[in-house]
Design an enzyme around this catalytic site. Structure first.
Site, PDB file in Angstrom:
ATOM      1  N   LYS A  61       0.803  -1.228   0.000  1.00  0.00           N
ATOM      2  CA  LYS A  61       0.000   0.000   0.000  1.00  0.00           C
ATOM      3  C   LYS A  61       0.836   1.279   0.000  1.00  0.00           C
ATOM      4  O   LYS A  61       0.363   2.329  -0.472  1.00  0.00           O
ATOM      5  CB  LYS A  61      -0.925   0.008   1.213  1.00  0.00           C
ATOM      6  CG  LYS A  61      -2.071  -0.990   1.145  1.00  0.00           C
ATOM      7  CD  LYS A  61      -3.111  -0.574   0.121  1.00  0.00           C
ATOM      8  CE  LYS A  61      -4.368  -1.430   0.234  1.00  0.00           C
ATOM      9  NZ  LYS A  61      -5.419  -0.988  -0.696  1.00  0.00           N
ATOM     10  N   SER A 311       0.698 -10.074  -0.774  1.00  0.00           N
ATOM     11  CA  SER A 311       0.478  -8.626  -0.746  1.00  0.00           C
ATOM     12  C   SER A 311       0.733  -7.962   0.593  1.00  0.00           C
ATOM     13  O   SER A 311       0.955  -6.756   0.656  1.00  0.00           O
ATOM     14  CB  SER A 311      -0.950  -8.309  -1.204  1.00  0.00           C
ATOM     15  OG  SER A 311      -1.884  -8.956  -0.360  1.00  0.00           O
TER      16      SER A 311
END
Length: 409
Positions: A61, A311
């Site tokens: 992110k 992720s």
């Protein structure tokens, strides 16, 4: 590259992603690519893990957040930024803002894990706890932006965010140029869309497979309908991909460039997380383990070499404990049984002796002697056992029944 409709060209291009990569030099890590022997044997081809769980802030992110905030006008930076998140996006915005000298306010649900709240504050953001679910938190953040003039930083529905996340795709092509399939988790769709833009522009032959949790799978019905469709009350342990509606911007890209979207169950997510920890020695959150879950559920469906994108690794320790136990149960390595026995001296010792003979390791025992459901001479015992697999679980159950115990389902 080709698209279904000429008027649906993606708002993000390869040049945008390459520009984001230059912007992120010295900011985001070029994360490691690790081979997995176990997964390679299952798939029958090389499988590599792209370790964004080792990125700064513990997830991908930071990439999109930094690119988005760095692109703000001076007057926008002066007004500060605001975001809403249960964890990963919050930390990415907080660190990106600190690096760029921009004030940040992050709204988080009241039930957000304490480690994620603490980390967001330590990165320099002002944290405000509001609402019980992310939708309530998101509304509060947007209201704050309208009242104060702060710029709202959406977690996935903006071209700059997608361009930043797309740098993961460029790194995959550099680290594994022979890749044939990329598997990536999908929540709102920013990461998958960014990877698709970058990879398909350079290697249109690479197959991109998105993965959603079955209890929060908004993309399959949305793709079938041709427009974003909301899923009410999404439910999954994978909070990083627990999104009820696709983002408008990533939806267009994913519809054109992602080859397939699969779903995985909670058992498969738990098993994948356990595998990452035991076999790869990597701490991965459930959302980050979703590509591994897809490989485990149908290993023959993926042409290799395969790259699975891990992720994120921001998993709450309490959730980790529950998920690992769930994963062990899914693999037949953890068994919880309740049974009735005669309430007399030595009865519990006799029961444990039966379990010892079949080599079941007792982790926990709960012994209830007084309950309206029980007869005067009965007791109920709940046992948590460590076992060696489904066959061993069956052997334990058979041994208990042969010893005369009533096993309660």
């Amino acid at each position: 590259m080709s698209y279904r409709k000429a008027d649906l060209l993606p708002p993000v291009t390869l040049d945008d992603v390459r520009g984001a990569q230059k912007m992120l030099t010295g900011v985001a890590r070029v994360t490691a690519m690790e081979g997995s022997r176990h997964l390679s044997q299952l798939v029958g081809a090389p499988v590599h893990l792209k370790c964004e769980n080792l990125q700064r802030t513990g997830s991908f992110k930071l990439r999109g957040a930094y690119v988005r905030i760095a692109g703000l006008l001076p007057e926008e930076r002066a007004a500060g930024v605001v975001a809403a998140s249960a964890g990963n996006h919050a930390q990415g915005v907080a660190l990106a803002s600190a690096l760029l000298g921009v004030a940040s306010t992050v709204f988080m649900p009241k039930g957000a894990p304490l480690p994620k709240i603490s980390a967001t504050r330590e990165y320099g953001a002002e944290v405000r706890l509001y609402g019980q679910v992310v939708d309530e938190t998101l509304a509060a953040a947007q209201e704050y932006a309208a009242e104060t003039g702060a710029v709202f930083i959406h977690p996935f529905d903006h071209p700059d965010i997608i361009a930043g996340q797309g740098t993961v795709g460029l790194e995959i092509l550099e680290q594994c140029p022979e890749v044939r399939t990329i598997v990536v988790g999908i929540g709102g769709g920013g990461l998958a869309a960014g990877i698709a833009v970058a990879v398909k522009a350079i290697r249109p032959d690479v197959r991109i497979v998105g993965v959603q949790a079955a209890g929060a799978a908004a993309y399959p019905p949305s793709l079938a309908a041709g427009h974003p469709v909301s899923v009410e009350n999404p439910a999954t342990m994978a909070d990083g991909i627990k999104v009820g509606r696709p983002g408008d911007v990533p939806f267009r890209i994913i519809g054109d460039l992602v080859d397939e979207v699969r779903t995985v169950t909670e058992d498969e997510l738990s098993t994948a997380l356990l595998l990452c920890l035991e076999r790869a020695k990597l701490v991965v959150e459930p959302a980050g383990a979703s590509p591994v879950a897809a490989l485990l559920s149908d290993p023959g469906a993926f042409e290799g070499p395969v790259v699975a994108v891990l992720s994120g690794g921001n998993v709450d320790p309490v959730l980790m404990q529950r998920v690992l136990r769930h994963g062990m149960a899914a693999q037949g390595r953890y068994l919880a049984v309740r049974l009735r026995l005669t309430d007399r001296p030595g009865a519990l010792a006799t029961l444990l002796g039966v379990l010892s003979v079949v080599d079941a390791n007792v982790l926990d025992v709960s012994h209830v002697r007084t309950d309206p459901r029980l007869g005067l001479t009965e007791a109920e015992v709940e046992l948590h056992l460590e076992t060696k697999g489904p066959v061993h679980c069956a052997e334990v159950g058979q041994a208990l029944r042969e010893a005369g115990y009533t096993v309660i389902d």
